[in-house]
Design an enzyme around this catalytic site. Structure first.
Site, mmCIF file in Angstrom:
data_model
loop_
_atom_site.group_PDB
_atom_site.id
_atom_site.type_symbol
_atom_site.label_atom_id
_atom_site.label_comp_id
_atom_site.label_asym_id
_atom_site.label_seq_id
_atom_site.Cartn_x
_atom_site.Cartn_y
_atom_site.Cartn_z
ATOM 1 N N HIS A 1 -6.727 -46.278 5.378
ATOM 2 C CA HIS A 1 -5.870 -45.161 4.976
ATOM 3 C C HIS A 1 -6.694 -44.251 4.091
ATOM 4 O O HIS A 1 -7.401 -44.706 3.194
ATOM 5 C CB HIS A 1 -4.661 -45.688 4.196
ATOM 6 C CG HIS A 1 -3.842 -44.605 3.560
ATOM 7 N ND1 HIS A 1 -3.376 -43.513 4.241
ATOM 8 C CD2 HIS A 1 -3.404 -44.452 2.277
ATOM 9 C CE1 HIS A 1 -2.690 -42.731 3.422
ATOM 10 N NE2 HIS A 1 -2.691 -43.275 2.223
ATOM 11 N N HIS B 1 -6.801 -39.895 2.393
ATOM 12 C CA HIS B 1 -6.139 -38.594 2.228
ATOM 13 C C HIS B 1 -7.108 -37.491 2.664
ATOM 14 O O HIS B 1 -7.201 -36.455 2.010
ATOM 15 C CB HIS B 1 -5.714 -38.381 0.772
ATOM 16 C CG HIS B 1 -4.551 -39.216 0.352
ATOM 17 N ND1 HIS B 1 -3.435 -38.693 -0.268
ATOM 18 C CD2 HIS B 1 -4.299 -40.541 0.479
ATOM 19 C CE1 HIS B 1 -2.569 -39.672 -0.536
ATOM 20 N NE2 HIS B 1 -3.067 -40.799 -0.096
ATOM 21 N N ASP C 1 -13.541 -38.796 23.541
ATOM 22 C CA ASP C 1 -14.507 -39.901 23.439
ATOM 23 C C ASP C 1 -13.933 -41.078 22.652
ATOM 24 O O ASP C 1 -14.384 -42.215 22.815
ATOM 25 C CB ASP C 1 -15.796 -39.424 22.738
ATOM 26 C CG ASP C 1 -16.733 -38.661 23.659
ATOM 27 O OD1 ASP C 1 -16.672 -38.859 24.888
ATOM 28 O OD2 ASP C 1 -17.544 -37.864 23.146
ATOM 29 N N HIS D 1 2.479 -37.055 4.544
ATOM 30 C CA HIS D 1 1.670 -37.992 3.786
ATOM 31 C C HIS D 1 0.181 -37.901 4.203
ATOM 32 O O HIS D 1 -0.595 -37.192 3.561
ATOM 33 C CB HIS D 1 2.248 -39.391 3.976
ATOM 34 C CG HIS D 1 1.557 -40.472 3.221
ATOM 35 N ND1 HIS D 1 0.936 -40.268 2.026
ATOM 36 C CD2 HIS D 1 1.402 -41.800 3.504
ATOM 37 C CE1 HIS D 1 0.426 -41.417 1.587
ATOM 38 N NE2 HIS D 1 0.691 -42.355 2.463
ATOM 39 N N TYR E 1 -21.858 -45.637 28.522
ATOM 40 C CA TYR E 1 -22.463 -45.021 27.350
ATOM 41 C C TYR E 1 -23.034 -46.107 26.436
ATOM 42 O O TYR E 1 -22.440 -47.167 26.298
ATOM 43 C CB TYR E 1 -21.380 -44.222 26.612
ATOM 44 C CG TYR E 1 -21.839 -43.558 25.357
ATOM 45 C CD1 TYR E 1 -22.281 -42.235 25.359
ATOM 46 C CD2 TYR E 1 -21.815 -44.250 24.145
ATOM 47 C CE1 TYR E 1 -22.693 -41.622 24.202
ATOM 48 C CE2 TYR E 1 -22.236 -43.633 22.975
ATOM 49 C CZ TYR E 1 -22.675 -42.319 23.017
ATOM 50 O OH TYR E 1 -23.076 -41.719 21.860
#
Lengths: 242, 242, 242, 242
Positions: C94, C96, C119, C170, C228
């Site tokens: 998480h 910001h 991708d 958020h 790839y």
């Protein structure tokens, strides 16, 4: 005299370039010893790479220099006014950080639109009225403090819960319980101003946070029921934790 | 020959990449010795990490190379023209800094919208007219200087009070009493161009500074009554203090 | 206890400031040992330059701290919820980060508009519904996980193929098979949010990728036919190659 | 085999992160030995801080690996196609640089709006058509080269005078006489894309450069009459001078 506070204020000043909040010398931080009624502030126009703790100037709450060989920041009367009217403030910072300046020039509040904002500011960061011609000519720097205090009073904003303001046409001031915390708040203001700008470009829908989300995030980090960080009983001193 | 000035011009050139004003070699600074009527300028196309003080080229006010093994900047005739027509200028800088270029391409002034601007520029930074086909073909670099001077004359702008211009479709030139001060002014231009762009996106209301605020901030830092910095009597040489 | 995982989670946390995804302490990474049913997460409010591997807190899938002297991230219930409902996730992050926050505040998906997006993300990155007042007051962090899972279920999005979400008002959460891969996905989200913002400003035409291009780029890097990188049979663990 | 070229291609690849053109491993540079008909390219998915000159893969003009232990970049067929159809190209670069990607996603050319552009690109940088479903499914990377070449042919653009293209929905390719020059061109593209974006936001007036200014700036640096830099007779190899 106040050597610890000088060191603290020096270190807070040095964070301004480190956090990308200033170009050249465009910023200043002060910190106050409330018991002695004296504050310590950056000297005017000294570049950050030459600044030393002992350069800090000691000023009383009438704005008079008490100690120091250098001129204090030209914004000293603004700091003086704010210390006199915001009694719980321990440190103050002024910068010309570019996103905050962009909002100040537009005379617009930085609205509370996301939880990054709510973690630090319990509501919109107000744009205080621009000074009138007579206010500028009579006492520019003192009246810069006055327009901030007037805005908080008229709009019933708690300066401890919203620890920053824009001065229209000019730029941001931020404050906090300590000089370091004031600088932290100045950085948060800059970050959320940038985010708000982009949110306002993405949508014309109302993006204001609802009160209950503002409550949740602000009180996760502040006050008696805070539960963020390692030291909840003292969370107010540790809002820079995550 | 002019070793001190070469060192000074070298150091001012090296600030361009440090301040984020240039990519690759897209910029040049010069400085003049008015007594001798000679100026010193960066050689053309030399990368900043290879540049040395002794590489600087000495040029007279007819634009003739007087000393130096390398070609001077291809913009030398613009510097020559400006030194001849702005007699109090001591240093000149040209960059392709991206915000200033964006305004130049739009053929728009960088308006005075905040006090960051007013601290350095006493009014809007003008976008000089783009050159006509014949001006370009006859003497491109010389006429680049000419359009700047013509704009200041026609719009009655004091080049000492507004020490920068955009050339439409091209980019910024800035100047000052010294090469270092010219670079400082080029950086302020870049900062306020970015801020103005964002302010103009935030609001369509008039955001121009009132004259009395422009007066206040400009004269806090410049002229006989300046009170910013440590050395007010010489404040003009120390406008980079805060 | 879980020393290798602590080291891995520590290193993934330290990538957040290195990749420009966090200011101060605004982010946290966790990683899970599925066999033991335990995950390891950053302690709450500890700054990155003080963080040590042994500070990591061990938590079980009921959200109870099993080992550690510090409080776990205040977002721990969100991580717990996601680990319980997204069974193949090995790491969660998480932040910001500002571009993702700008979209979250606007309550807008980050649409699949270019191959950089395809991708890594097999479709739009959804903005999960903002929480209601009762959801916030009852169990804020747990319900933050719940709104993400609900969004993926309702919109029939495969959480392994679209390993990130915004929570409206958020900010972003991202995940992946490992903590490191989760951080990688959080960075890609930030990059494509910025690109989408600019694309959406440049044109009002439909810029959504066609399904066949999404298929091509996603499956170049993922699944049995990936080609790839150096290690195609394990390409899922190496999507950060190019 | 081709050790000097491997070193040169390695160094050009390492400039991509240094110039801010790539995140993670999202980019690749190649360089060709026209006499031998072989080119050298970055291996697929290797991170820049682990890359070594000897990792470079040698490929022939049929796209077959001639030497090297690693898989070449998955974009190798695009490089092959371009080397076969642009006979004077000595180096090619592909990135996902964000401003160029934003224009590519909008399927818009990067127009020639300022002299920074004209110094390197003699006209608009075209957005090649997006690939159709069958083109993608049949030979994605080869057809990526094909859409670029087709665009230059149909629009009568000289690939030496405009050494870059966007592939719609995807991103930029750039090229030049050497790998280093290709990287230089990729950076200029990124810079002018950002500037154009801001110019286009500032004004809806036509900001296209007139032909005579394009001529002036382009030929100051390129061709027989170039006078920029220290080595005018070879100015084409030194366009990175200023």
């Amino acid at each position: 005299m106040l050597e610890d506070l000088k060191q603290e204020v020096y270190e807070a000043n040095m964070k301004l370039p480190a956090l990308g909040l200033v170009s050249f010398t465009w910023g200043n931080v002060s910190g106050i010893d409330r018991d002695k009624g004296l504050f310590v502030i950056k000297p005017s126009g000294v570049s950050y790479d030459e600044l030393k703790p002992e350069d800090m100037v000691v000023v009383d709450l009438n704005g008079k220099v008490v100690e120091g060989n250098m001129n204090p920041s030209s914004d000293t009367p603004t700091h003086t006014y704010l210390y006199n009217h915001f009694p719980n403030v321990g440190g103050i910072v002024h910068t010309h950080s570019p996103w905050a300046v962009s909002f100040a020039a537009a005379k617009m509040d930085v609205p509370a639109m996301n939880t990054t904002h709510a973690d630090t500011f319990y509501g919109d960061i107000p744009a205080a009225d621009a000074l009138s011609q007579s206010e500028i000519e009579e006492d520019y720097e003192g009246n810069t403090g006055k327009t901030i205090v007037k805005t908080f009073n008229e709009r019933h904003i708690d300066y401890e819960a919203v620890p920053a303001a824009l001065v229209s046409q000019h730029g941001p001031f931020a404050w906090g319980p300590t000089p370091d915390k004031a600088v932290y708040n100045a950085k948060v203001l800059e970050v959320v101003a940038e985010e708000d700008y982009h949110t306002m470009s993405l949508t014309h829908n109302n993006s204001d946070l609802p009160q209950y989300l503002l409550d949740k995030h602000y009180y996760r980090k502040h006050g008696a029921n805070a539960y963020y960080g390692q030291d909840n009983a003292q969370s107010k001193n540790h809002a820079d934790r995550a």
